[in-house]
Design an enzyme around this catalytic site. Structure first.
Site, short mmCIF file in Angstrom:
data_model
loop_
_atom_site.label_atom_id
_atom_site.label_comp_id
_atom_site.label_asym_id
_atom_site.label_seq_id
_atom_site.Cartn_x
_atom_site.Cartn_y
_atom_site.Cartn_z
N GLY A 201 39.17 21.94 66.63
CA GLY A 201 37.93 21.35 67.12
C GLY A 201 37.66 20.02 66.47
CG ASP A 224 38.45 19.57 70.38
OD1 ASP A 224 38.01 20.38 71.22
OD2 ASP A 224 37.74 19.03 69.52
CG MET A 245 39.19 27.93 69.34
SD MET A 245 38.05 27.18 68.14
CE MET A 245 36.48 27.44 68.96
CE LYS A 258 32.72 17.52 59.42
NZ LYS A 258 31.93 17.62 60.67
CG HIS A 262 27.62 26.32 62.72
ND1 HIS A 262 26.55 25.53 62.36
CD2 HIS A 262 28.39 25.53 63.52
CE1 HIS A 262 26.66 24.32 62.90
NE2 HIS A 262 27.77 24.31 63.61
#
Length: 358
Positions: A201, A224, A245, A258, A262
């Protein structure tokens, strides 16, 4: 019947009333800051080169001069909230002018780590509207309040909304410039004995590029979605790879995530971590996952930092069905995904760097 209070009760109720009012109107801080950015106030004061009087600021602003009193009232609240200060003017120490703080310096348009794009994303009406539908989302089957509002996920919406997508990419670039400089300065050992790393990402590659320049003998990949990396040119030791992914991840000594996990639920995060584990060698051969994300309740945050972490947690819930996690939450993810251990460094502001071992 009219309510009757004794003196102490009256004081407590007035204090409670003030507290409620403060939270009802707290959005005014955000909107005042957005107004200052739209008017270019931080850049105007910065270009002036010294504290700027109210009249000088009014003269420099592209506003209806009949509304000049509004500038004074706007600056008053922005001083109160810590974005500007009043400082004596060097040429005349009896006159005060407005000057920048560390916070407003991060809102200069030409600042490499500017937060202007991030502000433009979060305070865009598209992003504000879902908050009006939070209670509705709690009652329905949609994955987020954003999806409740727009009928599609944030990721689907952003991919077809050029302005929002542009702000989002610029915000991530700015953040990666700051974080990469800190990681390289304070945690170079994280990359010791590694020959290759894939940044999951990683967008346009700001983070990977910065690390690749410092470690020219390492091989880096930015992984990505295909439309994100389409047309991007690599360098001698950095390549762009398109993919998903959730399906597979290019093999490397280490994987970096990174500010990725979340955005996802626990179940989805475990899936991502399992794919990462498949892509790296064993711990004995140097394999690891490098995570940069918030760890809630780490015991070292002040009141404002804790509140900001709570804000982020609700934002992830409202926008993307993600969440912020405590160390225990993170550990559960790691072990559920089959990892054997992890190490945490609390040194990236609201976020932390976590090394996870297969």
């Amino acid at each position: 019947m009219a309510l009757r209070f004794n003196g102490e009760q009256s004081t407590e109720h007035l204090r409670a009333q003030s507290h409620v009012w403060n939270h009802i109107f707290s959005f005014i801080n955000s909107m005042s800051l957005k107004c200052a950015i739209q008017l270019g106030i931080p850049d105007i004061i910065h270009s002036h080169g010294k504290p700027m009087t109210l009249q000088e600021l009014i003269d420099a602003l592209p506003i209806n001069k009949a509304k000049a009193n509004g500038v004074y009232r706007l600056m008053r609240i922005l001083i109160h909230s810590g974005f500007f200060i009043e400082q004596k003017i060097p040429d005349d120490e009896e006159i005060f002018g407005y000057w920048l703080t560390d916070a407003s310096r991060l809102l200069l348009k030409d600042e490499p780590i500017s937060l202007v794009s991030y502000l433009q994303v979060v305070l865009d009406p598209i992003m504000i509207e879902p908050w009006h539908h939070m209670s509705e989302w709690l009652e329905n089957d949609y994955t987020s309040a954003f999806e409740t509002t727009n009928g599609k996920t944030f990721w689907d919406y952003a991919s077809h909304e050029p302005k929002l997508n542009s702000y989002f990419i610029e915000a991530m670039i700015s953040d990666s410039q700051l974080i990469s400089s800190l990681v390289i300065r304070d945690y170079r050992e994280v990359f010791d004995n590694m020959k290759s790393m894939v940044d999951i990402g990683g967008g346009t590659g700001t983070m990977a590029k910065a690390i690749a320049e410092v470690f020219p003998d390492m091989s880096f990949m930015v992984f990505d979605l295909p439309h994100v990396v389409a047309g991007l040119e690599g360098t001698k030791n950095l390549a762009y790879i398109g993919g998903n992914m959730f399906e597979s991840i290019p093999p490397a000594d280490a994987v970096m995530l990174k500010w990725i996990l979340h955005n996802w639920s626990d179940e989805e995060s475990v899936k991502i971590l399992k794919k990462c584990k498949e892509a790296i060698p064993s711990k004995e051969k140097g394999g690891k996952v490098i995570i940069i994300d918030i760890i809630g309740g780490n015991g070292k945050a002040d009141h404002e930092a804790i509140e900001t972490q709570f804000f982020y947690d609700l934002s992830m819930m409202v926008y993307v069905n993600g969440r912020e996690r405590t160390e225990k939450d993170w550990a559960n993810l790691f072990f559920d995904a089959g990892y054997t251990g992890y190490k945490i460094a609390y040194a990236l502001g609201l976020r932390s760097l976590i090394e996870v071992y297969p």
